[in-house]
Design a protein around this motif. Structure first.
Motif, PDB file in Angstrom:
ATOM      1  N   HIS A   1      -1.117   0.621  17.743  1.00 49.91           N
ATOM      2  CA  HIS A   1      -1.567   1.418  18.560  1.00 49.91           C
ATOM      3  C   HIS A   1      -0.907   2.416  19.180  1.00 49.91           C
ATOM      4  O   HIS A   1      -1.086   3.628  19.156  1.00 49.91           O
TER       5      HIS A   1
ATOM      6  N   THR B   1       0.166   5.081  16.327  1.00 51.28           N
ATOM      7  CA  THR B   1      -1.184   6.210  16.001  1.00 51.28           C
ATOM      8  C   THR B   1      -1.144   6.968  17.369  1.00 51.28           C
ATOM      9  O   THR B   1      -1.611   8.293  16.960  1.00 51.28           O
TER      10      THR B   1
ATOM     11  N   VAL C   1      -0.999   8.110  10.222  1.00 56.12           N
ATOM     12  CA  VAL C   1      -0.368   6.911  10.104  1.00 56.12           C
ATOM     13  C   VAL C   1      -1.535   5.874   9.403  1.00 56.12           C
ATOM     14  O   VAL C   1      -2.709   6.005   9.789  1.00 56.12           O
ATOM     15  N   LEU C   2      -1.071   5.291   8.456  1.00 52.95           N
ATOM     16  CA  LEU C   2      -1.933   4.054   7.707  1.00 52.95           C
ATOM     17  C   LEU C   2      -1.612   2.895   8.357  1.00 52.95           C
ATOM     18  O   LEU C   2      -0.511   2.268   8.151  1.00 52.95           O
ATOM     19  N   VAL C   3      -2.744   2.261   8.970  1.00 56.28           N
ATOM     20  CA  VAL C   3      -2.601   0.936   9.401  1.00 56.28           C
ATOM     21  C   VAL C   3      -3.259   0.030   8.355  1.00 56.28           C
ATOM     22  O   VAL C   3      -4.392   0.116   8.234  1.00 56.28           O
ATOM     23  N   VAL C   4      -2.529  -1.081   7.857  1.00 54.79           N
ATOM     24  CA  VAL C   4      -2.916  -1.781   6.749  1.00 54.79           C
ATOM     25  C   VAL C   4      -3.535  -3.161   7.450  1.00 54.79           C
ATOM     26  O   VAL C   4      -2.733  -4.065   8.096  1.00 54.79           O
TER      27      VAL C   4
ATOM     28  N   ARG D   1      -1.007  -5.936  12.518  1.00 49.66           N
ATOM     29  CA  ARG D   1      -0.391  -6.874  13.212  1.00 49.66           C
ATOM     30  C   ARG D   1       0.737  -7.531  12.439  1.00 49.66           C
ATOM     31  O   ARG D   1       0.628  -7.805  11.383  1.00 49.66           O
TER      32      ARG D   1
ATOM     33  N   LYS E   1       0.897  -1.314   0.019  1.00 45.65           N
ATOM     34  CA  LYS E   1      -0.174  -0.055  -0.008  1.00 45.65           C
ATOM     35  C   LYS E   1       0.783   1.169   0.214  1.00 45.65           C
ATOM     36  O   LYS E   1       0.536   2.225  -0.693  1.00 45.65           O
TER      37      LYS E   1
ATOM     38  N   GLU F   1       2.382   1.897  -3.387  1.00 46.93           N
ATOM     39  CA  GLU F   1       1.059   2.377  -4.333  1.00 46.93           C
ATOM     40  C   GLU F   1       0.915   3.553  -4.130  1.00 46.93           C
ATOM     41  O   GLU F   1       0.949   4.559  -5.275  1.00 46.93           O
ATOM     42  N   LEU F   2       0.910   4.185  -2.847  1.00 47.84           N
ATOM     43  CA  LEU F   2       0.767   5.624  -2.471  1.00 47.84           C
ATOM     44  C   LEU F   2       1.969   6.348  -2.990  1.00 47.84           C
ATOM     45  O   LEU F   2       1.831   7.790  -3.236  1.00 47.84           O
TER      46      LEU F   2
END
Lengths: 145, 145
Positions: B132, B135, B142-145, B117, B21, B24-25
């Motif tokens: 956690h 963020t 923050v991007l959490v995927v 995780r 991700k 891609e970004l």
């Protein structure tokens, strides 16, 4: 890369910063944007609400809902003014994190955007725990701004 | 919209999904991408590491670092193969979440991407708590995927 972005918006400064990132991303990806404002159901809040609104306890859900609606409409206006074209706004009652997650699943959003903490103007508690819960429960990526 | 993206990468499946991700970004925004792999310092791990590597306790930091280096290099290779041009890879020792946050601040990253995780192959604990903490502590989104 993202096709359908959900921005959780409670009208706080933090959630407006998150909304603006969601708008930028939606514009960049050509994604549709959904603004979602949550309110808590009467039963959840009855303890405190009876104190502040003893005259019309039956109407509390309506009051909460209308307040949430104004916030959601403000969010949609911000998005439209920032050039976002495919935009929808929703209000939903229920526990914040779980409602965001189930809404995003139901609407097949591929990104959830939310503030790291809000003013809690609607929920009455720090959004911090909400972002933790959403990142834990969400099946799609979550952007915490 | 993002200029400098930091992807925390521990080689786990979840962190590779996050890395993809981030790639891609980065490609979408023309941002530079930094792959960061963390290892824990010897002192943090000595209790368990002495058991598994009693013959060379002084070299444990080196072993951890080399292992992290291979993972970071793999991350950089994945990014290059996905067409990412401006890419750097780093390894850092220290407590995971705080090191990610201080690294991103020092390098002026405007987005941190990480898995919700990991397998904990390096850290030995669930990355859930790391996301956690990051963020909560991060000054940038923050991007959490």
């Amino acid at each position: 890369m993202f096709k359908s972005i959900l921005a959780a918006f409670d009208g706080s400064e933090g959630s407006e910063a998150a909304l603006r990132k969601a708008i930028e991303l939606a514009n960049l990806c050509g994604a549709d944007l959904t603004v979602l404002t949550l309110y808590r159901h009467h039963s959840v809040l009855e303890g405190s609400m009876y104190v502040t609104d003893v005259e019309q306890p039956d109407n509390i859900d309506g009051i909460m809902r209308n307040h949430a609606k104004k916030i959601a409409e403000h969010g949609a206006t911000v998005a439209r003014q920032a050039g976002c074209e495919k935009i929808r706004a929703f209000v939903k009652g229920g526990p914040t994190a779980r409602t965001i997650v189930s809404f995003s699943k139901q609407h097949e959003n591929d990104l959830v955007v939310l503030g790291s903490r809000g003013l809690g103007s609607i929920e009455g508690y720090l959004l911090g725990s909400v972002s933790h819960k959403v990142t834990s429960l969400s099946e799609c990526p979550v952007l915490v701004v």
